[in-house]
Design an enzyme around this catalytic site. Structure first.
Site, PDB file in Angstrom:
ATOM      1  N   ASP A   1     -14.067  -1.749   2.920  1.00 16.39           N
ATOM      2  CA  ASP A   1     -12.370  -1.673   4.319  1.00 16.39           C
ATOM      3  C   ASP A   1     -13.857  -1.433   5.442  1.00 16.39           C
ATOM      4  O   ASP A   1     -13.870  -2.579   6.158  1.00 16.39           O
ATOM      5  CB  ASP A   1     -11.492  -1.218   3.310  1.00 16.39           C
ATOM      6  CG  ASP A   1     -10.657  -0.919   4.670  1.00 16.39           C
ATOM      7  OD1 ASP A   1     -10.730  -1.498   6.102  1.00 16.39           O
ATOM      8  OD2 ASP A   1      -9.053  -0.523   4.778  1.00 16.39           O
TER       9      ASP A   1
ATOM     10  N   LYS B   1      -9.937  -6.884   7.669  1.00 15.43           N
ATOM     11  CA  LYS B   1      -8.381  -6.783   8.985  1.00 15.43           C
ATOM     12  C   LYS B   1      -8.891  -7.589   9.964  1.00 15.43           C
ATOM     13  O   LYS B   1     -10.036  -7.121  11.065  1.00 15.43           O
ATOM     14  CB  LYS B   1      -8.522  -5.274   9.132  1.00 15.43           C
ATOM     15  CG  LYS B   1      -7.642  -4.427   7.835  1.00 15.43           C
ATOM     16  CD  LYS B   1      -7.658  -3.376   7.938  1.00 15.43           C
ATOM     17  CE  LYS B   1      -6.997  -2.374   7.173  1.00 15.43           C
ATOM     18  NZ  LYS B   1      -7.720  -1.201   7.002  1.00 15.43           N
TER      19      LYS B   1
ATOM     20  N   LYS C   1      -3.028   5.147  -2.424  1.00 18.13           N
ATOM     21  CA  LYS C   1      -4.033   6.439  -1.917  1.00 18.13           C
ATOM     22  C   LYS C   1      -4.301   6.708  -3.019  1.00 18.13           C
ATOM     23  O   LYS C   1      -3.270   7.711  -3.989  1.00 18.13           O
ATOM     24  CB  LYS C   1      -3.401   6.268  -0.703  1.00 18.13           C
ATOM     25  CG  LYS C   1      -3.029   5.464   0.508  1.00 18.13           C
ATOM     26  CD  LYS C   1      -4.676   4.564   0.818  1.00 18.13           C
ATOM     27  CE  LYS C   1      -3.986   4.722   2.494  1.00 18.13           C
ATOM     28  NZ  LYS C   1      -5.406   3.568   2.593  1.00 18.13           N
TER      29      LYS C   1
ATOM     30  N   SER D   1       1.099  -1.433  -0.092  1.00 18.99           N
ATOM     31  CA  SER D   1      -0.460   0.637   0.024  1.00 18.99           C
ATOM     32  C   SER D   1       1.301   1.248  -0.151  1.00 18.99           C
ATOM     33  O   SER D   1       1.219   1.198   1.138  1.00 18.99           O
ATOM     34  CB  SER D   1      -0.573  -0.116   1.266  1.00 18.99           C
ATOM     35  OG  SER D   1      -1.418   1.390   1.431  1.00 18.99           O
TER      36      SER D   1
ATOM     37  N   GLY E   1      -3.977  -3.948   6.037  1.00 23.03           N
ATOM     38  CA  GLY E   1      -2.954  -4.075   7.278  1.00 23.03           C
ATOM     39  C   GLY E   1      -2.986  -2.308   7.824  1.00 23.03           C
ATOM     40  O   GLY E   1      -3.762  -1.838   7.532  1.00 23.03           O
TER      41      GLY E   1
ATOM     42  N   LYS F   1      -1.161  -0.728  -4.373  1.00 19.78           N
ATOM     43  CA  LYS F   1      -2.428  -0.559  -4.435  1.00 19.78           C
ATOM     44  C   LYS F   1      -1.729   0.760  -4.136  1.00 19.78           C
ATOM     45  O   LYS F   1      -0.600   1.197  -3.260  1.00 19.78           O
ATOM     46  CB  LYS F   1      -2.729  -0.768  -2.498  1.00 19.78           C
ATOM     47  CG  LYS F   1      -3.954   0.121  -2.416  1.00 19.78           C
ATOM     48  CD  LYS F   1      -4.657  -0.896  -0.551  1.00 19.78           C
ATOM     49  CE  LYS F   1      -4.643   0.142   0.342  1.00 19.78           C
ATOM     50  NZ  LYS F   1      -5.952  -0.642   1.398  1.00 19.78           N
TER      51      LYS F   1
ATOM     52  N   ASP G   1      -6.522   2.955  -3.160  1.00 17.69           N
ATOM     53  CA  ASP G   1      -7.640   3.344  -2.160  1.00 17.69           C
ATOM     54  C   ASP G   1      -7.983   4.755  -1.280  1.00 17.69           C
ATOM     55  O   ASP G   1      -6.838   5.404  -1.455  1.00 17.69           O
ATOM     56  CB  ASP G   1      -7.382   2.562  -0.673  1.00 17.69           C
ATOM     57  CG  ASP G   1      -8.240   2.651   0.866  1.00 17.69           C
ATOM     58  OD1 ASP G   1      -9.028   2.799   0.550  1.00 17.69           O
ATOM     59  OD2 ASP G   1      -7.407   2.366   1.324  1.00 17.69           O
TER      60      ASP G   1
ATOM     61  N   GLU H   1     -11.128   0.705  -3.249  1.00 14.91           N
ATOM     62  CA  GLU H   1     -11.545   0.985  -1.785  1.00 14.91           C
ATOM     63  C   GLU H   1     -12.097   1.533  -1.958  1.00 14.91           C
ATOM     64  O   GLU H   1     -11.697   2.528  -1.130  1.00 14.91           O
ATOM     65  CB  GLU H   1      -9.876   0.235  -1.307  1.00 14.91           C
ATOM     66  CG  GLU H   1     -10.403  -0.524  -0.105  1.00 14.91           C
ATOM     67  CD  GLU H   1      -8.630  -1.021   0.442  1.00 14.91           C
ATOM     68  OE1 GLU H   1      -7.952  -0.820  -0.336  1.00 14.91           O
ATOM     69  OE2 GLU H   1      -8.666  -1.092   1.600  1.00 14.91           O
TER      70      GLU H   1
HETATM   71  O1  OSB Z   1      -7.472   1.615   4.774  1.00 16.77           O
HETATM   72  O2  OSB Z   1      -6.371   0.325   4.131  1.00 16.77           O
HETATM   73  C1  OSB Z   1      -6.387   1.325   4.897  1.00 16.77           C
HETATM   74  C2  OSB Z   1      -3.357   1.751   6.394  1.00 16.77           C
HETATM   75  C3  OSB Z   1      -3.903   2.358   8.094  1.00 16.77           C
HETATM   76  C4  OSB Z   1      -5.070   2.560   8.029  1.00 16.77           C
HETATM   77  C5  OSB Z   1      -5.933   1.800   6.899  1.00 16.77           C
HETATM   78  C6  OSB Z   1      -5.445   1.695   5.834  1.00 16.77           C
HETATM   79  C7  OSB Z   1      -3.607   1.917   6.165  1.00 16.77           C
HETATM   80  C8  OSB Z   1      -3.014   0.643   4.437  1.00 16.77           C
HETATM   81  C9  OSB Z   1      -1.621   0.837   4.754  1.00 16.77           C
HETATM   82  O3  OSB Z   1      -3.430   1.565   3.886  1.00 16.77           O
HETATM   83  C10 OSB Z   1      -1.573  -1.057   5.307  1.00 16.77           C
HETATM   84  C11 OSB Z   1      -0.600  -0.936   4.803  1.00 16.77           C
HETATM   85  O4  OSB Z   1       0.475  -0.915   4.662  1.00 16.77           O
HETATM   86  O5  OSB Z   1      -0.138  -1.763   6.604  1.00 16.77           O
HETATM   87 MG    MG Z   2      -8.731   0.791   3.098  1.00 20.51          MG
END
Ligand code: OSB
Ligand code: MG
Length: 370
Positions: free
Chosen positions: A238, A262, A163, A135, A290, A161, A188, A213
């Site tokens: 999510d 998660k 953001k 991510s 994650g 992925k 995402d 996402e």
């Molecule tokens: O939306 O998936 C998410 C991290 C913190 C809070 C929400 C998210 C995330 C990530 C990071 O996308 C995932 C990771 O590298 O642990």
């Molecule tokens: Mg997410």
């Protein structure tokens, strides 16, 4: 089994790089580490709540309160026949999935250690290797984002992925796609859009993204169902999925075609397995999300995604992407082929480096069974 003691530490670890999403910019990881003991054996789990309530409503402080005043007393009061019974035993407490999950996962970990088996065996998974995805947070500009994606692809990650948020979406995705025409790529939004943005989000359809996402509200499934009708790109939920019932409703309403699992967001391993089973029965793929976890939570995620419904790479990346020094030894590493080895040792399977945990702990509290 009876739980003799629950201990909670608050741990702070500096992140090697700030992680920016549509809702915040994180420079340090602060979390509760929950340890449960019974007859001299301990199990450990990481709570995925943050210092702030910007991803979901729980915080480290609410989790500490709910653990101390409600969840630990409920857990002490019972004879535990199997770790899968912990989440139902806490059902009188509404919400607070992250606090529940930390306690529940610590019991699974204890159970696995006591039986001398890796967590995946207790969860019903398999050994071997899992595929790693990554991510990538919001970057300063397009050039920085492309450089980052290039580095992750070179490191072997099998899906990337990125953001997005309004103003930092379509053009960035177009640039990544131009450079990597065949990369398994997804975005995402962490709830940064509304249904009024449907026409704008449709512009993403031409980039063959594997999914988008959580584009809409953090607790919504109704608007997502309306949006999915407008989009060719599959929606993955999510934030909105906090139980197997949520997953069932979302899939049956057509609010998503994929689910991000998660463990901490769905009350623990029992919740994650239930979400997995609901999705599998409907033919919907799941993958493991994650929360910038230390190696303790990261390894729990590795074990979880050995279940058969996890058919897509998740957000479990190498420890070194996040921390100079992880709390587990060895750290989680990703092979050149983009795989993570599933541990064979008892519990999470890697040693917790307690002197490092102690150094990173600024608060601790323990409660004993009355
Ligand atoms: O939306 O998936 C998410 C991290 C913190 C809070 C929400 C998210 C995330 C990530 C990071 O996308 C995932 C990771 O590298 O642990
Ligand atoms: Mg997410």
């Amino acid at each position: 089994m009876r739980i003799d003691q629950v201990e909670v530490r608050r741990v702070t670890l500096p992140l090697r790089f700030p992680f920016e999403t549509s809702f915040s910019r994180t420079t340090t990881k602060q979390f509760l580490l929950v340890s449960v003991s019974s007859e001299g054996v301990s199990g450990h789990a990481e709570c995925v709540a943050d210092a702030d309530p910007f991803y979901l409503p729980e915080t480290n402080t609410t989790a500490l309160h709910v653990l101390r005043d409600f969840l630990a007393p409920m857990a002490f009061a019972r004879e535990i026949e199997h770790p899968r019974d912990v989440l139902p035993a806490l059902s009188r407490v509404r919400g607070h999935e992250m606090a529940k999950a930390a306690l529940e996962m610590a019991v699974w970990e204890l159970w696995a250690r006591r039986d001398g088996v890796p967590l995946w065996r207790l969860l019903g998974g398999r050994g071997g290797e899992i595929p790693a995805g990554v991510s990538v947070g919001l970057q300063r500009d397009e050039a920085a984002l492309l450089e980052k994606v290039e580095a992750e692809v070179a490191a072997g990650y099998r899906r990337v992925k990125v953001k997005i948020k309004p103003g930092r979406d379509v053009a960035l995705v177009a640039a990544i796609r131009a450079r990597f025409p065949r990369l398994p790529l997804m975005v995402d939004a962490n709830s940064a859009y509304t249904l009024a943005d449907a026409a704008h989000l449709r512009a993403l359809d031409r980039f063959a993204l594997t999914m988008i996402e959580q584009p809409l509200g953090w607790d919504d499934i109704v608007d997502h169902a309306a949006l999915q009708k407008e989009l060719a790109t599959p929606i993955c939920l999510d934030e909105s999925i906090r139980s197997a019932d949520d997953a069932r409703r979302a899939l049956d309403l057509g609010a998503c075609r994929v689910v991000n699992v998660k463990v901490g967001r769905v009350g623990g391993f029992a919740g994650a397995i239930a979400v997995h089973d609901v999705c599998r029965a409907r033919g919907a793929p799941v993958w493991c999300g994650g929360m910038l976890e230390s190696g303790i939570g990261r390894l729990a995620n590795v074990h979880l995604q050995t279940l058969p419904g996890f058919t897509l790479p998740g957000d479990t990346a190498a420890s070194a992407r996040y921390f100079e020094e992880d709390l587990v030894d060895p750290p989680v590493v990703v092979s050149a082929g983009g795989g993570i080895a599933v541990p064979e040792g008892p519990g999470i399977g890697h040693a917790i480096v307690w002197p490092r945990v102690e150094r990173a702990t600024d608060f601790r509290e323990a409660w004993r069974r009355p």
